[in-house]
Design an enzyme around this catalytic site. Sequence first.
Site, PDB file in Angstrom:
ATOM      1  N   HIS A   1      23.979 -14.592 -21.165  1.00 53.55           N
ATOM      2  CA  HIS A   1      24.933 -15.401 -20.388  1.00 53.55           C
ATOM      3  C   HIS A   1      24.534 -16.874 -20.362  1.00 53.55           C
ATOM      4  O   HIS A   1      25.359 -17.723 -20.010  1.00 53.55           O
ATOM      5  CB  HIS A   1      25.042 -14.855 -18.963  1.00 53.55           C
TER       6      HIS A   1
ATOM      7  N   TYR B   1      23.065  -9.416 -31.061  1.00 52.02           N
ATOM      8  CA  TYR B   1      22.753  -9.230 -29.648  1.00 52.02           C
ATOM      9  C   TYR B   1      23.781  -8.343 -28.942  1.00 52.02           C
ATOM     10  O   TYR B   1      23.840  -8.329 -27.708  1.00 52.02           O
ATOM     11  CB  TYR B   1      22.630 -10.581 -28.937  1.00 52.02           C
TER      12      TYR B   1
ATOM     13  N   HIS C   1      24.964  -3.193 -25.859  1.00 54.89           N
ATOM     14  CA  HIS C   1      25.511  -2.485 -24.701  1.00 54.89           C
ATOM     15  C   HIS C   1      24.957  -1.083 -24.487  1.00 54.89           C
ATOM     16  O   HIS C   1      24.932  -0.605 -23.341  1.00 54.89           O
ATOM     17  CB  HIS C   1      27.040  -2.449 -24.803  1.00 54.89           C
TER      18      HIS C   1
END
Length: 625
Positions: free
Chosen positions: A162, A388, A391
């Site tokens: 993030h 990346y 999940h």
Amino acid sequence: MVTTARQAPAVVAAAWSRARSRLATFGARVAQLIDQSVGWPRLPRAIGLAVLIGLRHQLRTSNLYAAEPAPIPPTGPVDAGNYLSARTRDGSYNDLSDPRMGAVGCRFGRNVPPEHSYPESPHQLLDPNPRLISRALLTRDSFQPATTLNLLAAAWIQFEVHDWFAHGSVPTQPWVVPLLDDDPWPQRPMRVERTPPDPYPSPVGPPTFTTQESHWWDASQIYGTTPAFASALRAPEQGKLRIDDSGLPPPEVEATADLTGTAGNFWVGLALLHSLFMREHNAICDHLARAYPHLTGQQLYDKARLVNSALMAKIHTVDWTPAIIAHPTTVTAMRVNWFGLLGEKLGPVFRRSLGRINGSPLLHGIPGSPTTHHGVPYSLTEEFVAVYRMHPLIPDEFTFRSLADDHVTAQHELPELSVLNVRDRLAESPMADLLYSFGRAHPGALSLHNFPRHLQHMHRVDGTLMDLATIDLIRCRERGVPRYNQFRKLFRLKPVKTFEELTGETALAAELREIYDDVNLVDLMIGLYAEPKPPGFGFSDTAFRVFILMATRRLESDRFFTTDFRDETYTVAGMKWVRDNDMRSVLLRHFPELAPALAGVANPFAPWNTVSAHPDTAPTRKAPT
């Protein structure tokens, strides 16, 4: 041509530079041959480390492609404070010669040549059908744990992602995904929002995409990139951040976040880390205020952000990464990235006595070395984003435990930990108990048939239903990230010839063959999950090739980790704070009651101890249940 005495040093330096370049190129070719014939994981540690250094040089020279800078003006005036010695809100002015490099609105670069980065055609984008792949190859039948890690490791990488990148999405002209008759998806057909196009597209070359976050490692996930959030988060005294009794920003601050974007992915795992490093910022402010009472509130904020960001980068480099790729060679490699070959203890002694030899990042570590972009303006890349996609690390079910005696206090499914339920969960369990629960639990393995069920049927805050596995597959195809075999070729790895060679076994190979028919059609994400992993690795060796390149680049290109990683910028006390702290010390500073759970645990992202109810009894270890 006659060389004068005045010119001689420059001539000698140039000759030495050319010789070093030729030697490095030769070494990289040798490293590639050794890697392709033997494989770096099979080599003794010292030789394996040398091979990785050679591969990194090869990647730097052959796998960095910059998109032309987006022709956009700065998003506003530079933040208050001195941008020469402080990070700006939008990431501008990190590189003083190119103020927009890496800032919000910049373009993603590439690790593959432009001719291999065109998006797939609308027909190819749906072949094989991404929803079929999601159901047949990704759906979690039973939870496959990554037993060498704890659940904080899963939360950590989302926390970092993030900070690094966000594309956003647009609802106009969505991708339309056909569904089989037996597909239970309630909306027919499935619609997937597209990645926003570049607002200033180039008339030539493949499409480019821009970022909604800065590409610098600047802790923007905490401090914010919008003026409204960043300002609302600031406390009025001593440069601190506003934290309420729950450990989060007050509700009026949260109200400034756009829950239809990245903030909508907030959940309890992220809440723990956001709270932890907001507390750390305020602790740094207190420390600096005591050491330097003349500093203004703005100066304290700026210095504390620098220190906090550097500490996060250090934790990622020497704590998180060695936990998820726990091969002895890569553990050493990551410590060399930060501390250099001289090491954590000898390096500072050597520098105090003799200084840095040519600023060598190999000997002394990247922090404090000269800034370098290796001839290509810095940005994160679409390939970096693609590898990346992790999940499967997230479980579907969570067990919360008491730190006092390890008894189960609550059990929840993933939706009950989502953004709208975070405060309820924090009211239900003390934060120390939640951290302990995450430290005791395992994340999922990055494998096929292990995608969280709740993320395949996920309700966003606005009520939109989405299958994140289908979206992950579409994003790579839509943004021109090569499929698995082509990706391997472009990173100088041997392409696989059969499904059996890809998977290392027959049953999974048969499943892949039924979906793809041709091994060259296998999606990158599917190949990364299917590929056998090196010893100690949580992700594939193919994905690791991007990390070899980009993990160092994020440090080497950032002047606040290189030329400005010094006392004059951070303060002496700030530099010492980065040097003396890690994930363990951060956890124990703010939650000292976690000490028994962490006692004897080598890495804070590895499973923690089970804490006994009796304080005079040593902590015991057993697998989380």
